[in-house]
Design a protein around this motif. Structure first.
Motif, short mmCIF file in Angstrom:
data_model
loop_
_atom_site.label_atom_id
_atom_site.label_comp_id
_atom_site.label_asym_id
_atom_site.label_seq_id
_atom_site.Cartn_x
_atom_site.Cartn_y
_atom_site.Cartn_z
N VAL A 94 0.84 -1.20 0.00
CA VAL A 94 0.00 0.00 0.00
C VAL A 94 0.87 1.25 0.00
O VAL A 94 0.55 2.25 -0.65
N GLU A 95 2.00 1.17 0.72
CA GLU A 95 2.92 2.31 0.76
C GLU A 95 3.48 2.61 -0.63
O GLU A 95 3.59 3.77 -1.04
N ASP A 96 3.85 1.55 -1.35
CA ASP A 96 4.34 1.73 -2.72
C ASP A 96 3.24 2.28 -3.62
O ASP A 96 3.48 3.13 -4.48
N LEU A 97 2.03 1.77 -3.41
CA LEU A 97 0.89 2.21 -4.21
C LEU A 97 0.64 3.70 -4.03
O LEU A 97 0.34 4.42 -4.99
N ALA A 98 0.81 4.18 -2.80
CA ALA A 98 0.59 5.60 -2.50
C ALA A 98 1.60 6.49 -3.22
O ALA A 98 1.32 7.67 -3.47
N LYS A 99 2.76 5.94 -3.57
CA LYS A 99 3.80 6.72 -4.24
C LYS A 99 3.66 6.69 -5.77
O LYS A 99 4.43 7.34 -6.47
N SER A 100 2.68 5.94 -6.26
CA SER A 100 2.48 5.83 -7.71
C SER A 100 1.76 7.07 -8.23
O SER A 100 0.81 7.56 -7.61
N ARG A 101 2.19 7.54 -9.36
CA ARG A 101 1.60 8.75 -9.96
C ARG A 101 0.11 8.54 -10.25
O ARG A 101 -0.29 7.53 -10.81
N GLY A 102 -0.71 9.51 -9.87
CA GLY A 102 -2.13 9.48 -10.18
C GLY A 102 -3.00 8.73 -9.18
O GLY A 102 -4.22 8.74 -9.30
N VAL A 103 -2.38 8.09 -8.20
CA VAL A 103 -3.14 7.32 -7.20
C VAL A 103 -3.46 8.22 -6.01
O VAL A 103 -2.58 8.85 -5.45
N ASP A 104 -4.75 8.27 -5.63
CA ASP A 104 -5.12 9.09 -4.47
C ASP A 104 -5.56 8.20 -3.31
O ASP A 104 -5.58 6.97 -3.41
N GLN A 105 -5.95 8.81 -2.22
CA GLN A 105 -6.23 8.09 -0.98
C GLN A 105 -7.34 7.05 -1.11
O GLN A 105 -7.28 5.99 -0.48
N ARG A 106 -8.34 7.33 -1.93
CA ARG A 106 -9.46 6.39 -2.03
C ARG A 106 -9.06 5.06 -2.66
O ARG A 106 -9.80 4.08 -2.57
N HIS A 107 -7.89 5.04 -3.31
CA HIS A 107 -7.42 3.80 -3.94
C HIS A 107 -6.59 2.94 -3.00
O HIS A 107 -6.21 1.83 -3.37
N LEU A 108 -6.29 3.44 -1.82
CA LEU A 108 -5.28 2.79 -0.99
C LEU A 108 -5.82 1.81 0.04
O LEU A 108 -5.13 0.87 0.42
N HIS A 109 -7.02 2.02 0.49
CA HIS A 109 -7.49 1.27 1.65
C HIS A 109 -8.64 0.32 1.31
O HIS A 109 -9.32 0.47 0.30
#
Length: 232
Positions: A94-109
């Motif tokens: 999830v931490e790596d996902l958060a650093k991906s361009r264009g990904v916001d908070q709603r995509h993380l959890h």
């Protein structure tokens, strides 16, 4: 409203064109798309190399299925930029996902983030198969000597669409141009209203009976189709 539109089209001499175009849409096959090909519609996807293509395919397929389940546009699930960012980053957490361009908070959890990471894992596993190639394009079917003709005709169609206030995609697509140049019997530009407005002119252009010039004046500017006199 229907009568008003019909009258306007009749005054422009385009009623039959509109009727033919509507009939094409009515007869066009419909049905579910191949979700595994959803990645091909992503803008700039052809800039991806290696395993990033597999990740883009996997994540785009997940997005397509999710959008179908929710009955919303795919980009409301995840943006194209986010898919490209994930494909390039290949996040494992999830931490790596958060650093991906264009990904916001709603995509993380929650289930959303879990499903995204699972799509990434699926893409990484698929990448072991080797290179994922793009399907052949329309232009790949044209002899190299004719590719310049495709570009030239495309420019003329764009200009003609501007002059006639028609949508260039409705007038002729790149596939339409290629099919005409290949002299395929079902080519749309060789029949009906498209042949009248553009198809026959294209045939004259390719055969050398007509040519393109650029006209620039105070009142008019743009490409113009002109007759080429035959030498004795």
């Amino acid at each position: 409203m229907s009568r008003l539109i019909s009258n306007q089209l009749s005054e422009l001499g385009r009623l039959q064109w509109a009727q033919d175009a509507c009939e094409e849409l009515r007869l066009k096959p419909t049905g579910p798309i191949a979700t595994e090909n959803a990645w091909l519609r992503i803008k700039d996807v052809r800039t991806l190399k290696g395993r990033a293509r597999w990740l883009a395919q996997s994540v785009a397929e997940w997005r397509e299925l999710r959008a179908m389940a929710l009955d919303i546009p795919p980009r409301h699930v995840l943006s194209d930029i986010a898919i490209l960012g994930i494909a390039q980053k290949a996040p494992r957490t999830v931490e790596d996902l958060a650093k991906s361009r264009g990904v916001d908070q709603r995509h993380l959890h929650g289930a959303h983030g879990t499903a995204l990471l699972e799509a990434v894992r699926k893409g990484l596993a698929a990448s072991q198969q080797g290179e994922l190639s793009f399907p052949a394009t329309d232009n790949d079917d044209v002899d190299k000597s004719m590719k310049a003709a495709v570009t030239l005709v495309s420019a003329w169609i764009s200009e003609l669409a501007r002059q006639t206030s028609l949508d260039s995609g409705l007038l002729a697509t790149r596939r339409d141009i290629v099919e005409l140049l290949l002299e395929l019997p079902h080519a749309r530009l060789s029949q009906g209203w498209r042949a009248d407005i553009v198809g026959r002119d294209i045939e004259d252009l390719i055969s050398g009976r007509k040519g393109l010039t650029f006209k620039k004046s105070d009142h008019e500017r743009g490409l113009r189709l002109v007759d080429i006199p035959h030498m004795a």
